[in-house]
Design an enzyme around this catalytic site. Structure first.
Site, PDB file in Angstrom:
ATOM      1  CD  GLU A   1      -2.306  -1.924   2.769  1.00  0.00           C
ATOM      2  OE1 GLU A   1      -2.103  -0.923   3.652  1.00  0.00           O
ATOM      3  OE2 GLU A   1      -3.422  -2.488   3.234  1.00  0.00           O
TER       4      GLU A   1
ATOM      5  CD  GLU B   1      -3.539  -3.888   5.545  1.00  0.00           C
ATOM      6  OE1 GLU B   1      -5.125  -4.545   5.452  1.00  0.00           O
ATOM      7  OE2 GLU B   1      -3.461  -3.680   5.562  1.00  0.00           O
TER       8      GLU B   1
ATOM      9  CG  PHE C   1       1.405   1.051  11.530  1.00  0.00           C
ATOM     10  CD1 PHE C   1       2.509   1.241  12.438  1.00  0.00           C
ATOM     11  CD2 PHE C   1       1.246   1.467   9.158  1.00  0.00           C
ATOM     12  CE1 PHE C   1       2.062   3.005  11.955  1.00  0.00           C
ATOM     13  CE2 PHE C   1       1.134   3.060   9.867  1.00  0.00           C
ATOM     14  CZ  PHE C   1       1.735   3.776  10.890  1.00  0.00           C
TER      15      PHE C   1
ATOM     16  CB  ILE D   1       0.770  -9.019  11.262  1.00  0.00           C
ATOM     17  CG1 ILE D   1       2.431  -8.938  10.214  1.00  0.00           C
ATOM     18  CG2 ILE D   1       1.156 -10.603  10.885  1.00  0.00           C
ATOM     19  CD1 ILE D   1       3.320  -8.846  10.871  1.00  0.00           C
TER      20      ILE D   1
ATOM     21  CG  HIS E   1      -1.102   2.382  13.804  1.00  0.00           C
ATOM     22  ND1 HIS E   1      -2.708   2.166  14.271  1.00  0.00           N
ATOM     23  CD2 HIS E   1      -1.006   2.486  12.540  1.00  0.00           C
ATOM     24  CE1 HIS E   1      -3.420   2.268  13.291  1.00  0.00           C
ATOM     25  NE2 HIS E   1      -2.634   2.942  12.010  1.00  0.00           N
TER      26      HIS E   1
END
Lengths: 344, 326
Positions: B29, B60, B83, B87, B129
């Site tokens: 991204e 993602e 970030f 995940i 974050h």
């Protein structure tokens, strides 16, 4: 649904030499019978406690696997779900390798390390069977991206059930493939039930895949998934579009599974008479009748049936006789060096 | 030889590999035209073009799934997850797909890819974050996990990760992007699974990772000056494979072990190292191994709170001094 014209087998006595042709029609029939017999055998072996773990059968859905596989050429890639026995077999993987994996024997496709939900045979173009709903749609996009990047002409074909259309990865993959114009074909096998719950109870639209195609700028494609001719023609069209660089397709195939979701499911949630109604539209039966209409003799059909039965019988005996996998492969192939070492 | 930033080292490492191998592609991204949210990939789009360096939707799962499909069929993708906290929204690929494909297929399926991601605290971004999540990946058989602390290691380990035949999760630390270090000219290729002794010492072993490495070094220097304690500082660099030989040899020499971890306390990587040392080097120890970690809390956003919860040079120094009884 398909049009009457799509459904019609052609005028009686016209022979088999239409756009599909005799050779391909016999192959489509053989493939469907083979999938039916192999999966019925898997079910029988389960009842004898010789198939361990779980298994998800596609009995009644054979026309989709056969139709797409017969339209694929060498190099095209299949991405399957845990209900992937039929798609794996349809690409030419020997019945023995599939039954061996279901029976967790050393002659299995992955020597018992994957199990029935993860059938993989890369040399046949079967790039894995994925047991996390929706996971393989983005993966198929990646394989298609490689083809686009390198100028390869292969198509990635990704099969999934109706339930998959409500998971995030479905929407991420459809959008991604459409924006990047990837040579990937998404095939929704709508057998009317997610696991036990009817798909119609959990979507605000009639068709779980076809009615979402417009959100990704794609054509609405809804076909009779029990008619191998219709499936085959639809696949050919989508593959040609993909190979021409015109992007992905989303195809919803209406079908019905004759068995439960998995081996543990007697499918008691189905309304009375529904299964019987769908069995009148059994893909194998339908295609056998069509061959006869085209003038294929009973003897020719019986010969195909017998040779398929022999492959399945021979495979069954070979699997029963095969040893269990050796325990020393437990720690192989965790990493690319062949081993499992995570430290020095 | 030139001094470059950790941020520029990321670009340099990727560029080195893309120039070497046309199969290396890069997606994520805002990574291409915008040059990355942290400006760590500026210029790659201009140098290698939009076919190899591609901006993606905010998807993602699509990013990691596409990287996997490309890797399975012959490319060597580098995928960015902006970030590391994100995940969590694509964890299926990290936990179920990348690391199990080879095993489940009995060795048929390959997955040579790199996921690079900005990890760690210091930017006052709050609990979603700022996390250090390397332990989320370390626990999964089939993955490799690295987290460099210096520009030269970023370049060399990036090259090693791209050339590695297994899936590698590459943790860059957000608070190190501005740090600088000498990086030699020409190609740099490091080795996964090797720790580095950054400062030799005889009184205790400090094992640290990423941002905790410069903090451990600072603590070690103050312990020497203020208390005459001679610390050996090891940068783990690679959690999988783990260079236990270097750690065990150091403990055999210093007889004391301290781990400095940015992750919250439970199941941090230091626990695994302490466990290995307890199993295999118990009689080398003169005292209990000590873990210095962030407390087991979500990270607060405010600077004064974030500064307190992460291990600081001061906390590292005091913990070691107290433990050694000086």
């Amino acid at each position: 649904m398909s049009t009457a014209k799509d459904r019609a087998p052609g005028p009686a006595g016209s022979g088999l030499n239409d756009d599909i042709g005799e050779e391909k029609r016999l192959a489509l029939y053989r493939s469907q019978v083979r999938l039916r017999d192999a999966e019925q055998r898997a079910f029988d072996l389960f009842l004898q406690n010789l198939v361990k773990g779980t298994s998800h059968l596609s009995l009644g859905q054979e026309a989709i696997a056969a139709g797409f596989a017969e339209a694929m050429v060498k190099g095209d890639l299949s991405f399957c779900t845990y209900r992937g026995h039929a798609h794996t077999l349809a690409r030419g993987v020997p019945v023995e390798k599939v039954l061996g994996e279901l029976m967790q024997k050393d002659n299995g496709l992955m020597r018992g390390k994957g199990g029935s939900m993860h059938l993989t045979s890369e040399k046949h173009g079967v790039m894995g069977s994925y047991a996390i709903i929706g996971a393989h749609l983005p993966i198929a996009c990646g394989a298609a991206w490689r083809a686009q990047y390198r100028g390869d002409k292969d198509v990635s074909v990704c099969f999934f059930g109706d339930g998959t259309t409500n998971i995030g990865a479905f929407h991420e993959a459809l959008n991604f493939a459409a924006v990047w114009k990837l040579p990937v074909v998404f095939v929704c096998e709508n057998n009317l039930y997610m696991e036990y719950t009817p798909i119609k109870d959990v979507i605000p639209i009639p068709q779980p895949a076809a009615d979402r195609a417009s959100a990704y700028g794609l054509e609405r494609i809804l076909i009779d998934g029990n008619d191998a001719d219709i499936v085959y023609r639809t696949a050919q069209k989508a593959f040609a579009r993909a190979r021409a660089g015109e992007g992905p397709s989303l195809i919803e195939c209406l079908t019905y599974r004759h068995s439960g979701h998995s081996r543990a499911d007697p499918a008691k949630y189905r309304p009375e008479g529904e299964l019987e109604e769908w069995k009148k539209h059994d893909p194998v039966k339908l295609y056998r009748e069509r061959l006869k209409q085209f003038g294929v003799s009973d003897a020719q059909i019986a010969e195909i049936d017998a040779s398929v039965r022999k492959e399945v019988d021979d495979a069954t005996e070979a699997c029963k006789a095969a040893p269990s996998p050796p325990l020393d492969i437990i720690t192989t192939d965790v990493y690319a060096d062949g081993g499992w070492a995570w430290r020095n | 030889m030139a001094e470059i930033s950790y941020r520029d080292a990321v670009t340099r490492g990727i560029a080195q590999e893309m120039a070497r191998d046309p199969d290396v592609v890069f997606l994520g991204e805002d990574v291409a035209k915008p040059g990355g949210c942290f400006k760590a990939t500026v210029g790659l789009y201009e140098q290698f073009g939009g076919v190899r360096v591609r901006d993606t939707p905010i998807s993602e799962q699509a990013i990691l799934g596409a990287a996997m499909g490309a890797a399975m069929t012959g490319l060597k993708p580098i995928a960015e997850i902006m970030f590391s906290d994100f995940i969590a929204v694509c964890f299926d690929y990290i936990a179920n797909e990348f690391p199990k494909a080879r095993y489940m297929s009995n060795g048929q399926t390959k997955c040579p890819l790199v996921v690079r991601t900005a990890n760690g605290a210091g930017s006052r971004f709050g609990a979603q974050h700022s996390q250090s999540v390397e332990n989320w990946c370390m626990m999964i058989p089939g993955l490799k996990v690295v987290a460099p602390s210096s520009p030269i290691d970023v370049v060399g380990l990036m090259a090693a990760a791209v050339r590695d035949p297994d899936p590698v999760i590459f943790f860059e630390h957000k608070s190190l992007y501005n740090s600088k270090g000498e990086v030699p000219d020409g190609e740099i290729l490091d080795t996964l699974g090797t720790a580095k002794i950054l400062r030799p010492g005889k009184d205790c072993t400090i094992v640290a990772l990423a941002l905790m490495v410069p903090r451990a070094l600072e603590a070690a220097e103050r312990l020497r000056i203020d208390h005459g304690i001679d610390c050996e500082v090891i940068d783990v660099r690679s959690l999988v494979p783990l260079d236990t030989k270097t750690i065990l040899a150091s403990v055999a020499k210093t007889h004391r072990l301290f781990t400095v971890e940015e992750n919250p306390r439970l199941c941090g990587w230091g626990a695994e190292i302490v466990s290995i040392v307890a199993d295999e080097a118990f009689y080398d120890l003169d005292g209990p191994p000590v873990r210095i970690t962030t407390p087991h809390i979500p990270l607060p956003a405010a600077d004064i709170m974030e500064d307190v919860v992460l291990p600081t040079p001061q906390r590292i120094m005091e913990t070691i001094r107290r433990s050694l009884g000086s």
